[in-house]
Design a protein around this motif. Sequence first.
Motif, mmCIF file in Angstrom:
data_model
loop_
_atom_site.group_PDB
_atom_site.id
_atom_site.type_symbol
_atom_site.label_atom_id
_atom_site.label_comp_id
_atom_site.label_asym_id
_atom_site.label_seq_id
_atom_site.Cartn_x
_atom_site.Cartn_y
_atom_site.Cartn_z
ATOM 1 N N GLY A 75 18.277 24.693 88.691
ATOM 2 C CA GLY A 75 18.363 23.617 89.673
ATOM 3 C C GLY A 75 18.719 22.271 89.085
ATOM 4 N N ALA A 76 19.368 22.244 87.936
ATOM 5 C CA ALA A 76 19.684 20.981 87.280
ATOM 6 C C ALA A 76 20.550 20.116 88.192
ATOM 7 N N ALA A 77 20.028 18.964 88.558
ATOM 8 C CA ALA A 77 20.725 18.113 89.516
ATOM 9 C C ALA A 77 21.884 17.386 88.843
ATOM 10 N N GLY A 78 23.037 17.370 89.506
ATOM 11 C CA GLY A 78 24.156 16.571 89.047
ATOM 12 C C GLY A 78 25.084 17.236 88.050
ATOM 13 N N LEU A 79 24.653 18.321 87.402
ATOM 14 C CA LEU A 79 25.502 18.940 86.383
ATOM 15 C C LEU A 79 26.770 19.527 87.005
ATOM 16 N N ILE A 80 27.887 19.319 86.320
ATOM 17 C CA ILE A 80 29.178 19.861 86.731
ATOM 18 C C ILE A 80 29.631 20.848 85.675
ATOM 19 N N GLU A 81 30.070 22.034 86.096
ATOM 20 C CA GLU A 81 30.574 23.031 85.154
ATOM 21 C C GLU A 81 32.053 23.297 85.416
ATOM 22 N N ILE A 82 32.835 23.235 84.344
ATOM 23 C CA ILE A 82 34.256 23.577 84.397
ATOM 24 C C ILE A 82 34.410 24.859 83.593
ATOM 25 N N GLN A 83 34.832 25.932 84.247
ATOM 26 C CA GLN A 83 34.900 27.239 83.583
ATOM 27 C C GLN A 83 36.331 27.731 83.465
ATOM 28 N N HIS A 84 36.601 28.380 82.350
ATOM 29 C CA HIS A 84 37.878 29.062 82.162
ATOM 30 C C HIS A 84 37.585 30.498 81.755
ATOM 31 N N CYS A 85 38.164 31.446 82.490
ATOM 32 C CA CYS A 85 37.981 32.871 82.203
ATOM 33 C C CYS A 85 39.120 33.345 81.311
ATOM 34 N N SER A 107 37.640 27.031 87.227
ATOM 35 C CA SER A 107 36.827 26.598 88.363
ATOM 36 C C SER A 107 36.072 25.337 88.010
ATOM 37 N N VAL A 108 35.743 24.558 89.040
ATOM 38 C CA VAL A 108 34.880 23.391 88.914
ATOM 39 C C VAL A 108 33.764 23.591 89.930
ATOM 40 N N VAL A 109 32.519 23.644 89.460
ATOM 41 C CA VAL A 109 31.410 23.973 90.347
ATOM 42 C C VAL A 109 30.216 23.078 90.040
ATOM 43 N N ARG A 110 29.475 22.711 91.075
ATOM 44 C CA ARG A 110 28.246 21.973 90.887
ATOM 45 C C ARG A 110 27.142 22.969 90.534
ATOM 46 N N ARG A 111 26.514 22.789 89.374
ATOM 47 C CA ARG A 111 25.540 23.767 88.877
ATOM 48 C C ARG A 111 24.447 24.071 89.902
ATOM 49 N N ALA A 112 23.894 23.050 90.526
ATOM 50 C CA ALA A 112 22.774 23.246 91.442
ATOM 51 C C ALA A 112 23.172 24.026 92.688
ATOM 52 N N ALA A 113 24.479 24.123 92.977
ATOM 53 C CA ALA A 113 24.942 24.824 94.176
ATOM 54 C C ALA A 113 25.071 26.318 93.981
ATOM 55 N N LEU A 132 29.281 18.971 82.209
ATOM 56 C CA LEU A 132 29.227 17.509 82.266
ATOM 57 C C LEU A 132 27.950 17.076 82.966
ATOM 58 N N ASP A 133 27.236 16.146 82.378
ATOM 59 C CA ASP A 133 26.085 15.523 83.024
ATOM 60 C C ASP A 133 26.467 14.075 83.322
#
Length: 337
Positions: A75-85, A107-113, A132-133
């Motif tokens: 549930g880390a608030a605000g964290l953004i993850e950019i993933q490459h497969c 992909s670009v996804v909000r961790r908490a979502a 990214l925090d």
Amino acid sequence: MCRRKDREDSLIEPKSQVKKCSAHAEILQQNEERTVYRLRETDGEVRITSYPVFPGIELAYHDVHAPSYRLAEQGAAGLIEIQHCREGRAEYCCGGEHYFLAPGDLSVVRRAAIEGEVEFPTGHYHGITVTLDPALAPDCLSCILQDVDVRPSVLAEKFFADSECFVSRSSARVEHIFSELYAVPAGIRRGYFKVKVLELLLFLSALDVAHEKHGYTAAQVRLARAARDALLASTEDDVTISALSQELGASPSQLAASFRGVYGMTPAAFLRAQKMHSAAQLLRTSDRTVLDIAGQFGYDNASKFAKAFRSVIGVSPSAYRAGADSDSCAPTAEKAE
């Protein structure tokens, strides 16, 4: 505009780069440059190699041979993850829809979502995640690239205006950014990661977010998983879409579209891939002969098994076993030489 001194101070790494892992992670190696850890509580193998790049910005290589894993900071608030497969397939559930990454996708996804665990439909995945925090990342990243605004908070506003997950399918531009990150010489790694992260943020700042919908409904995912279970339970090697659709009460076109959307391949290709990845696990973890392992998966001919294995894994069984200890997408000193 930031003053030069403020800009320099904001980009200095924290004095201690030692990463604190959660209780369900076992640290395998740690120094000021990187942390390598294995996730516990997974039905398989999950290894992550993490590098701090800037304060609040981390780059990690994920090597997964498991059906899923639980996020360390769900549930880390605000964290953004950019993933490459790079290889395999990853699945995220956000806002009641399921999003899938195939090789080359970003992909670009909000961790908490992210709802529940991160799934890997084929049980196999290699890729990069840049986390990214916005609360910790320096705003002065934009001072380095003065022509654009690459603040993580601005990227969040851009990519999460309509959805908590954005997916960009494989393209030459995405490949250009990420391909070099999988083989970085050790001597320039720290500085190179900084350059590539800035390049990635610049790319994202200019990326058009008007995109086609890539999510799948829960019903489509349930249908595909039911087909997978039926495939794995069958004693037949050539189960057809027609037979599966009759068994599951769905139309062939509906089943084919759902299965390919979730697993990225036909049922026949999925079954072959599962066999070869299971064989690869035995090659990594046992001293059984290649012919013995081939026989377990229905091959009485070593050359036919080697051909099938190479078509899925990319190398021969003997070559894979010889390099099993380096089954990782993270760069090593050996790769650079």
